[in-house]
Design a protein around this motif. Structure first.
Motif, PDB file in Angstrom:
ATOM      1  N   LEU A  60     -70.401 -54.024  15.356  1.00  0.00           N
ATOM      2  CA  LEU A  60     -71.466 -54.855  14.786  1.00  0.00           C
ATOM      3  C   LEU A  60     -72.585 -53.995  14.213  1.00  0.00           C
ATOM      4  CD1 LEU A  60     -71.806 -57.773  17.365  1.00  0.00           C
ATOM      5  CD2 LEU A  60     -70.899 -57.848  15.033  1.00  0.00           C
ATOM      6  N   TRP A  61     -72.902 -52.951  14.943  1.00  0.00           N
ATOM      7  CA  TRP A  61     -73.955 -52.042  14.523  1.00  0.00           C
ATOM      8  C   TRP A  61     -73.602 -51.387  13.189  1.00  0.00           C
ATOM      9  CZ3 TRP A  61     -76.294 -48.824  19.052  1.00  0.00           C
ATOM     10  CH2 TRP A  61     -77.658 -48.647  18.820  1.00  0.00           C
ATOM     11  N   TRP A  62     -72.362 -50.985  13.130  1.00  0.00           N
ATOM     12  CA  TRP A  62     -71.820 -50.363  11.931  1.00  0.00           C
ATOM     13  C   TRP A  62     -71.988 -51.312  10.727  1.00  0.00           C
ATOM     14  CZ3 TRP A  62     -66.691 -47.151  12.411  1.00  0.00           C
ATOM     15  CH2 TRP A  62     -66.443 -46.497  11.202  1.00  0.00           C
ATOM     16  N   LEU A  63     -71.568 -52.581  10.979  1.00  0.00           N
ATOM     17  CA  LEU A  63     -71.627 -53.563   9.901  1.00  0.00           C
ATOM     18  C   LEU A  63     -73.061 -53.835   9.469  1.00  0.00           C
ATOM     19  CD1 LEU A  63     -68.885 -56.081  11.084  1.00  0.00           C
ATOM     20  CD2 LEU A  63     -68.767 -54.396   9.232  1.00  0.00           C
ATOM     21  N   THR A  64     -73.963 -53.960  10.429  1.00  0.00           N
ATOM     22  CA  THR A  64     -75.342 -54.286  10.048  1.00  0.00           C
ATOM     23  C   THR A  64     -76.014 -53.105   9.350  1.00  0.00           C
ATOM     24  OG1 THR A  64     -75.945 -53.779  12.327  1.00  0.00           O
ATOM     25  CG2 THR A  64     -75.867 -56.100  11.727  1.00  0.00           C
ATOM     26  N   GLN A  65     -75.689 -51.893   9.775  1.00  0.00           N
ATOM     27  CA  GLN A  65     -76.324 -50.738   9.139  1.00  0.00           C
ATOM     28  C   GLN A  65     -75.641 -50.358   7.836  1.00  0.00           C
ATOM     29  OE1 GLN A  65     -77.176 -47.372  11.563  1.00  0.00           O
ATOM     30  NE2 GLN A  65     -77.827 -48.604  13.304  1.00  0.00           N
ATOM     31  N   GLY A  66     -74.426 -50.770   7.704  1.00  0.00           N
ATOM     32  CA  GLY A  66     -73.739 -50.487   6.449  1.00  0.00           C
ATOM     33  C   GLY A  66     -73.091 -49.115   6.397  1.00  0.00           C
ATOM     34  N   HIS A  67     -73.245 -48.337   7.429  1.00  0.00           N
ATOM     35  CA  HIS A  67     -72.574 -47.035   7.473  1.00  0.00           C
ATOM     36  C   HIS A  67     -72.291 -46.684   8.927  1.00  0.00           C
ATOM     37  CE1 HIS A  67     -76.321 -45.288   8.916  1.00  0.00           C
ATOM     38  NE2 HIS A  67     -76.925 -45.981   7.985  1.00  0.00           N
ATOM     39  N   PHE A  68     -71.458 -45.686   9.128  1.00  0.00           N
ATOM     40  CA  PHE A  68     -71.107 -45.281  10.491  1.00  0.00           C
ATOM     41  C   PHE A  68     -72.390 -44.916  11.256  1.00  0.00           C
ATOM     42  CE2 PHE A  68     -69.646 -41.681  13.310  1.00  0.00           C
ATOM     43  CZ  PHE A  68     -69.082 -42.518  14.255  1.00  0.00           C
ATOM     44  N   PRO A  69     -72.662 -45.576  12.351  1.00  0.00           N
ATOM     45  CA  PRO A  69     -73.933 -45.358  13.044  1.00  0.00           C
ATOM     46  C   PRO A  69     -73.952 -44.027  13.788  1.00  0.00           C
ATOM     47  CG  PRO A  69     -72.644 -47.002  14.206  1.00  0.00           C
ATOM     48  CD  PRO A  69     -71.840 -46.583  13.019  1.00  0.00           C
ATOM     49  N   MET A  70     -74.630 -43.060  13.215  1.00  0.00           N
ATOM     50  CA  MET A  70     -74.703 -41.759  13.859  1.00  0.00           C
ATOM     51  C   MET A  70     -75.989 -41.062  13.412  1.00  0.00           C
ATOM     52  SD  MET A  70     -73.391 -39.773  15.997  1.00  0.00           S
ATOM     53  CE  MET A  70     -71.927 -40.720  16.404  1.00  0.00           C
ATOM     54  N   THR A  71     -77.058 -41.816  13.489  1.00  0.00           N
ATOM     55  CA  THR A  71     -78.312 -41.275  12.998  1.00  0.00           C
ATOM     56  C   THR A  71     -79.236 -40.896  14.139  1.00  0.00           C
ATOM     57  OG1 THR A  71     -78.102 -43.198  11.592  1.00  0.00           O
ATOM     58  CG2 THR A  71     -79.886 -41.649  11.094  1.00  0.00           C
ATOM     59  N   HIS A  72     -79.343 -41.821  15.058  1.00  0.00           N
ATOM     60  CA  HIS A  72     -80.330 -41.685  16.116  1.00  0.00           C
ATOM     61  C   HIS A  72     -79.636 -41.479  17.451  1.00  0.00           C
ATOM     62  CE1 HIS A  72     -83.553 -43.069  18.839  1.00  0.00           C
ATOM     63  NE2 HIS A  72     -84.305 -42.451  17.956  1.00  0.00           N
ATOM     64  N   TRP A  73     -80.404 -41.098  18.463  1.00  0.00           N
ATOM     65  CA  TRP A  73     -79.867 -40.959  19.812  1.00  0.00           C
ATOM     66  C   TRP A  73     -79.160 -42.223  20.272  1.00  0.00           C
ATOM     67  CZ3 TRP A  73     -78.569 -37.127  22.609  1.00  0.00           C
ATOM     68  CH2 TRP A  73     -79.223 -35.889  22.454  1.00  0.00           C
ATOM     69  N   HIS A 121     -85.172 -48.140  18.094  1.00  0.00           N
ATOM     70  CA  HIS A 121     -85.293 -47.217  16.974  1.00  0.00           C
ATOM     71  C   HIS A 121     -84.165 -47.403  15.990  1.00  0.00           C
ATOM     72  CE1 HIS A 121     -88.303 -44.535  18.904  1.00  0.00           C
ATOM     73  NE2 HIS A 121     -87.827 -45.159  19.962  1.00  0.00           N
ATOM     74  N   THR A 122     -84.495 -47.335  14.732  1.00  0.00           N
ATOM     75  CA  THR A 122     -83.439 -47.228  13.727  1.00  0.00           C
ATOM     76  C   THR A 122     -83.909 -46.214  12.703  1.00  0.00           C
ATOM     77  OG1 THR A 122     -84.431 -49.106  12.597  1.00  0.00           O
ATOM     78  CG2 THR A 122     -82.407 -49.540  13.858  1.00  0.00           C
ATOM     79  N   ALA A 123     -82.996 -45.545  12.160  1.00  0.00           N
ATOM     80  CA  ALA A 123     -83.358 -44.584  11.126  1.00  0.00           C
ATOM     81  C   ALA A 123     -82.304 -44.643  10.059  1.00  0.00           C
ATOM     82  CB  ALA A 123     -83.425 -43.180  11.720  1.00  0.00           C
ATOM     83  N   ALA A 124     -82.733 -44.472   8.858  1.00  0.00           N
ATOM     84  CA  ALA A 124     -81.763 -44.532   7.760  1.00  0.00           C
ATOM     85  C   ALA A 124     -80.985 -43.228   7.712  1.00  0.00           C
ATOM     86  CB  ALA A 124     -82.493 -44.749   6.449  1.00  0.00           C
ATOM     87  N   LEU A 125     -79.707 -43.361   7.430  1.00  0.00           N
ATOM     88  CA  LEU A 125     -78.881 -42.161   7.318  1.00  0.00           C
ATOM     89  C   LEU A 125     -79.020 -41.645   5.892  1.00  0.00           C
ATOM     90  CD1 LEU A 125     -76.781 -40.537   9.020  1.00  0.00           C
ATOM     91  CD2 LEU A 125     -75.030 -41.860   7.836  1.00  0.00           C
ATOM     92  N   PRO A 126     -79.365 -40.368   5.717  1.00  0.00           N
ATOM     93  CA  PRO A 126     -79.490 -39.828   4.364  1.00  0.00           C
ATOM     94  C   PRO A 126     -78.215 -40.063   3.567  1.00  0.00           C
ATOM     95  CG  PRO A 126     -80.223 -38.237   5.987  1.00  0.00           C
ATOM     96  CD  PRO A 126     -79.647 -39.385   6.746  1.00  0.00           C
ATOM     97  N   GLU A 127     -78.390 -40.368   2.307  1.00  0.00           N
ATOM     98  CA  GLU A 127     -77.269 -40.725   1.435  1.00  0.00           C
ATOM     99  C   GLU A 127     -76.097 -39.748   1.523  1.00  0.00           C
ATOM    100  OE1 GLU A 127     -75.723 -43.676  -0.743  1.00  0.00           O
ATOM    101  OE2 GLU A 127     -77.817 -43.653  -0.137  1.00  0.00           O
ATOM    102  N   PRO A 128     -76.343 -38.436   1.429  1.00  0.00           N
ATOM    103  CA  PRO A 128     -75.197 -37.492   1.412  1.00  0.00           C
ATOM    104  C   PRO A 128     -74.366 -37.505   2.685  1.00  0.00           C
ATOM    105  CG  PRO A 128     -77.310 -36.317   1.408  1.00  0.00           C
ATOM    106  CD  PRO A 128     -77.631 -37.748   1.266  1.00  0.00           C
ATOM    107  N   LEU A 129     -74.935 -38.053   3.772  1.00  0.00           N
ATOM    108  CA  LEU A 129     -74.154 -38.042   5.017  1.00  0.00           C
ATOM    109  C   LEU A 129     -73.298 -39.287   5.178  1.00  0.00           C
ATOM    110  CD1 LEU A 129     -76.781 -36.608   7.514  1.00  0.00           C
ATOM    111  CD2 LEU A 129     -74.976 -35.420   6.303  1.00  0.00           C
ATOM    112  N   ASN A 131     -70.464 -40.837   4.656  1.00  0.00           N
ATOM    113  CA  ASN A 131     -69.075 -40.804   4.197  1.00  0.00           C
ATOM    114  C   ASN A 131     -68.127 -40.568   5.361  1.00  0.00           C
ATOM    115  OD1 ASN A 131     -69.157 -38.067   4.837  1.00  0.00           O
ATOM    116  ND2 ASN A 131     -70.065 -37.636   2.844  1.00  0.00           N
ATOM    117  N   TYR A 132     -66.857 -40.505   5.051  1.00  0.00           N
ATOM    118  CA  TYR A 132     -65.867 -40.397   6.121  1.00  0.00           C
ATOM    119  C   TYR A 132     -65.842 -39.029   6.779  1.00  0.00           C
ATOM    120  CZ  TYR A 132     -64.324 -45.012   4.903  1.00  0.00           C
ATOM    121  OH  TYR A 132     -64.286 -46.354   4.701  1.00  0.00           O
ATOM    122  N   TRP A 133     -66.408 -38.035   6.086  1.00  0.00           N
ATOM    123  CA  TRP A 133     -66.461 -36.716   6.707  1.00  0.00           C
ATOM    124  C   TRP A 133     -67.282 -36.769   7.993  1.00  0.00           C
ATOM    125  CZ3 TRP A 133     -63.788 -32.440   5.430  1.00  0.00           C
ATOM    126  CH2 TRP A 133     -63.151 -32.450   4.174  1.00  0.00           C
TER     127      TRP A 133
END
Lengths: 280, 433
Positions: A60-73, A121-129, A131-133
């Motif tokens: 759900l988190w993934w879907l709401t953020q629109g990208h793989f959630p790996m920004t914040h603690w 907390h939420t933080a935006a993931l920088p655009e270049p990050l 992706n599937y890498w």
């Protein structure tokens, strides 16, 4: 809604950890027959249900953020707990050794607790990050961590059993912990699995930076150095075992050292050192 | 009414001299069962004869009470084995109904055995039951009783730990070895010196998967002799312990006055065998293995006292579990007894109901035949007669069931009274159980 789901997940993990630990605390044989099966069942199913909730939550988190959630603690620790549980469930599926949960589930619970305490907390993931890498890199690294934590669990099991055998009278009272041979062997397999995953994760990470993002390689990045140290600790462990017969007791201690290294790499570097890998 | 009684003797109450007099051979069991069948005094019987106990379980229905049934058995034993009634009274025990059931459950679950939790007795009871069944000595009641006894035995085994934990030195050694190696398959055991205990332990280890046996002795000839028993490899003992390089388990039981296995040479050996686990069992007094050996990584040393402590703690554990097992047995015996009572009055209840219903039906048919009733009226009368039958029987049946459930000993008389007063034809055929 998502937060409520998270709270439920947290509580299920708490319950599962408590029951997992309880089942270990039982030491007399009669209790082991009468209540342990029930406690074990609750603990195991609690773990399974908790895992399902956590998976749902991360999705759900993934879907709401629109990208793989790996920004914040928050994202990172939740995923860490997820990886630990996944590896645990796979090991139980293969070996039927539920006792491992007594050691790894508390770690997973603490991870979720940290995640929960940062949950606003939420933080935006920088655009270049985005992706599937990133997905591949972090998944491999976290599964490696989880495998190392499982190895650590087996190491503790080994040391507990060994202590019982040396104390003599209660050596046979308990039938929960496996024999020395089993704990040692499975701990070693987990170590190998962890090294393979970590190696793959590091390779994916470096390819990603060098060839895709075209960022100059920073050898002095704290996380990179720390990861390499951790990697070396585990590789040395495998080497010593293969060539000098370092197994059993020494291997068990090595898994503990490795565990500390994993924690330092994962948490310590972020808190005290600067790195391009930090979670904000 | 059926009376379930048992008479018997065991190591708890009688010396071997008496038990052997009372013992039955297989042929004698068959002969005795045949005697019972022909005499018509005892309807069902099972005779259990082992080295620790001799017991006769029987069902008699042509007797007034359990005492009379027991008397038949006592007289039979006295006559068959030519034993005086006095000594029979002194050395045997008698059980009636509920007590018989409980006793059988205790015997089958090994609670009455010399070593609580031993598994042999279950097989012996099964064999006795099978033998009696083959000789047509078993009917409905003993069939139910023994089947139940076996299932209680199973329940005790799964819900308590009376049957777990080694209670002999050699088994303790096997269990410990498994706790270290997990499997004994492919492992090597080295026996140093000779002795009954070490050979027994080695035998158990081999039975549990150990594949190689090394036998070391001061003199090679001795070693060869012992090695023959295990299909093992004889070696001559040497003080730098070279022969232990491949040994995963070491059993030492020599009469040497000094330590044979010392820490320093063993540490060298351990290094040479790449620190693979070694389980050392020292059953010699004075000891053969230096206690400091246990400080070497992956060397686990147990001496005779340690093993005895393990066994003692296991025995204590079994004793504690036995208390819980006794509760289960008591509860199961009571439940089985109650079911049996209900099961025994059921044919009477059924016959009585049937009789009343038949009378009502016949009268109803006569009534319908004589009068012209509408369908509705006929149905009303039919249901009325049904209700009358039901209500008439309600109190007697309820009271009878209560008497059974309260364990009232009089219910047998009730049943008999009912059968006689109403001229019920109750065939004691319980095939629908």
């Amino acid at each position: 809604m998502i937060n409520f789901l998270f709270l439920v997940t947290l509580l299920i993990y708490l319950a599962a950890s408590i029951f997992q630990t309880l089942s270990l605390a039982i030491s007399s044989r009669s209790e082991a027959v009468v209540i342990r099966p029930t406690i074990e069942r609750i603990a195991f199913w609690g773990t399974g249900i908790g895992f399902a909730f956590l998976s749902l939550f991360i999705t759900l988190w993934w879907l709401t953020q629109g990208h793989f959630p790996m920004t914040h603690w928050t994202d990172s620790t939740a995923f860490f707990a997820w990886a630990i549980t996944l590896i645990y469930l796979i090991i139980v599926r293969l070996t039927h050794l539920r006792a491992l949960g007594s050691f790894v589930m508390p770690v997973a619970f603490i991870a979720i607790l940290i995640s929960y305490s940062f949950a606003t907390h939420t933080a935006a993931l920088p655009e270049p990050l985005q992706n599937y890498w990133l997905l591949a890199h972090t998944t491999l690294i976290f599964l490696a961590y989880a495998a190392f934590i499982a190895a650590f669990g087996f190491g503790l099991m080994y040391l507990m059993t060994e202590r019982k055998i040396r104390r003599k009278t209660d050596a046979l009272l308990d039938n929960l912990l496996p024999s020395l041979g089993i704990s040692d062997g499975l701990g070693y397999r987990c170590t190998i699995l962890g090294v393979i995953l970590l190696t793959m994760g590091v390779i994916v990470g470096s390819l990603w930076t060098q060839y895709i993002r075209d960022v100059p390689w920073r050898w002095l990045d704290a996380k990179v150095i720390s990861t390499l140290v951790t990697w070396f600790i585990y590789v040395a462990q495998i080497g010593l075992r293969q060539f000098w017969g370092w197994h059993g007791r020494r291997a068990a201690y090595a898994t503990i050292i490795g565990f500390v290294a994993v924690l330092c790499t994962y948490v310590g570097v972020d808190l005290f050192l600067d790195s391009m890998h930090t979670y904000r | 009414m059926n009376q379930i009684v048992s008479i018997g003797t065991s190591h708890h109450v009688a010396p071997i001299e008496f038990r052997e007099k009372l013992a039955f051979s297989e042929a004698q069991i068959v002969e005795s069962l045949q005697h019972f069948r022909e005499s018509d005094q005892v309807q069902e019987a099972v005779i259990l004869s082992t080295c620790n106990r001799v017991e006769v379980y029987a069902v008699a229905n042509a007797v007034r009470n359990a005492d009379a049934a027991a008397k038949i058995l006592a007289e039979f034993l006295s006559h068959y084995h030519q034993i005086g009634v006095e000594s029979l009274k002194k050395w045997t025990y008698l059980h009636h109904n509920l007590e018989t059931i409980r006793h059988l459950f205790r015997v089958t679950t090994s609670l009455d055995s010399m070593v609580v939790g031993e598994s042999q007795i279950l097989g012996q009871v099964k064999a006795a039951y099978d033998a009696s069944r083959e000789a047509s000595g078993v009917g409905t009641i003993l069939n139910r009783l023994f089947t139940k006894a076996f299932s209680v035995g199973k329940r005790i085994r799964s819900e308590t730990t009376i049957a777990t934990g080694a209670v002999s030195i050699s088994y303790a050694a096997v269990e410990l070895a498994k706790k270290i190696f997990n499997t004994l398959e492919g492992k090597t055991v080295a026996i140093i010196g000779a002795g009954e205990m070490s050979e027994l332990t080695a035998k158990h280890l081999v039975a549990n998967g150990v594949s190689n046996v090394i036998v070391a002795n001061r003199t090679y000839e001795r070693a060869v002799k012992i090695a023959e028993k295990f299909n093992g490899i004889p070696v001559a003992y040497d003080s730098d312990l070279g022969f232990l390089i491949d040994a995963d388990i070491v059993i030492s039981s020599t009469d040497a006055p000094d330590y044979l296995i010392k820490r320093r040479p063993l540490a060298d050996i351990m290094r040479k065998r790449k620190h693979r686990y070694m389980f050392l069992i020292d059953i010699a007094v004075p000891r053969d293995i230096e206690p400091d050996v246990s400080k070497i990584d992956h060397a686990f040393l147990y001496n005779i006292d340690d093993l005895e402590a393990v066994v003692a703690s296991n025995l204590k554990d079994r004793q504690q579990e036995a208390t819980r097992a006794e509760q289960i047995v008591t509860e199961e015996a009571k439940r089985f007894y109650d079911q049996l009572q209900i099961f025994q009055v059921n044919p009477t209840i059924k016959a009585l109901h049937q009789q009343f219903r038949e009378i009502a039906d016949t009268e109803l048919q006569a009534c319908v035949y004589k009068t012209t009733l509408s369908e509705q009226q006929e149905a009303a009368i039919a249901s009325m007669t049904q209700a009358i039958v039901k209500k008439l029987l309600h109190h007697p049946m309820q009271n009878l069931r209560c008497a059974v459930n309260d364990g009232d000993a009089d219910h047998g008389q009730y049943v008999q009274a009912l059968q006689e007063l109403f001229a019920l034809d109750v065939t004691d055929d319980n095939s629908d159980m």
